[in-house]
Scaffold this motif. Structure first.
Motif, PDB file in Angstrom:
ATOM      1  N   ALA A  50       0.778   3.494  -3.387  1.00 54.71           N
ATOM      2  CA  ALA A  50       0.156   4.809  -3.214  1.00 54.71           C
ATOM      3  C   ALA A  50       1.174   5.920  -3.427  1.00 54.71           C
ATOM      4  CB  ALA A  50      -0.475   4.926  -1.815  1.00 54.71           C
ATOM      5  N   ASN A  71      -7.262   1.633  -3.337  1.00 56.23           N
ATOM      6  CA  ASN A  71      -8.609   1.169  -3.011  1.00 56.23           C
ATOM      7  C   ASN A  71      -9.274   0.435  -4.169  1.00 56.23           C
ATOM      8  OD1 ASN A  71      -8.570   2.000  -0.360  1.00 56.23           O
ATOM      9  ND2 ASN A  71      -9.469   3.984  -0.800  1.00 56.23           N
ATOM     10  N   THR A  89      -4.178   6.871  -3.023  1.00 54.96           N
ATOM     11  CA  THR A  89      -5.150   6.139  -2.203  1.00 54.96           C
ATOM     12  C   THR A  89      -6.263   5.567  -3.071  1.00 54.96           C
ATOM     13  OG1 THR A  89      -4.653   7.506  -0.293  1.00 54.96           O
ATOM     14  CG2 THR A  89      -6.751   6.326  -0.254  1.00 54.96           C
ATOM     15  N   THR A 101      -5.847  -2.584   1.970  1.00 56.06           N
ATOM     16  CA  THR A 101      -6.969  -1.646   1.985  1.00 56.06           C
ATOM     17  C   THR A 101      -8.169  -2.258   2.688  1.00 56.06           C
ATOM     18  OG1 THR A 101      -8.588  -0.451   0.651  1.00 56.06           O
ATOM     19  CG2 THR A 101      -7.596  -2.354  -0.370  1.00 56.06           C
ATOM     20  N   ARG A 146       0.838  -1.208   0.000  1.00 56.45           N
ATOM     21  CA  ARG A 146       0.000   0.000   0.000  1.00 56.45           C
ATOM     22  C   ARG A 146       0.867   1.250   0.000  1.00 56.45           C
ATOM     23  NH1 ARG A 146      -5.078   1.722   1.607  1.00 56.45           N
ATOM     24  NH2 ARG A 146      -5.105   3.882   2.303  1.00 56.45           N
TER      25      ARG A 146
END
Length: 127
Positions: free
Chosen positions: A25, A44, A40, A81, A21
């Motif tokens: 990101a 997601n 983000t 996520t 993540r």
């Protein structure tokens, strides 16, 4: 698989999900270069896509044992996520025609999330 082995694998998968993540990101945000949180968003939507793949393989094709499913869904993707878990749970309500609970889940989670974030922000500023 012993409980300790399962917990260790879950912890490792969670750590890898958090690192994935952070890395994804960050890269997407740097490349996107906007004020909008594209990093983000990318995490997601990718997480939702991957959760759907794993869920289908595990539950519809029964091609995955329960331990591996927990390690991938709760460990890796849960850390990658939690939004994907939220969408999966909402889908499960929709799949059994529980329209009101599904909409309630969407509304309550999002509205209470922003309200409580703002409350936490206020508390954090005075402590």
């Amino acid at each position: 698989m012993t409980l300790l082995e399962k917990l260790l694998l879950l912890a490792v998968a969670g750590g890898l999900g958090a690192l994935a993540r952070y890395g994804l990101a960050g890269v997407v945000q740097r490349v996107g270069g906007t004020g909008f949180p594209v990093g983000t968003l990318a995490v997601n939507i990718l997480g939702c896509f991957l959760f759907g793949i794993v869920w289908a393989i595990a539950t519809e094709r029964m091609a995955m044992g329960p331990e591996l499913r927990v390690i991938l869904l709760t460990g890796f993707l849960g850390s990658f996520t939690t939004f994907a878990t939220f969408m999966s749970e909402t889908y499960q309500l929709l799949a059994v025609s529980q329209w009101l609970p599904a909409l309630g889940n969407l509304a309550i989670t999002n509205l209470s999330g922003i309200v409580l974030f703002l409350l936490g922000l206020a508390v954090g500023r005075v402590v």
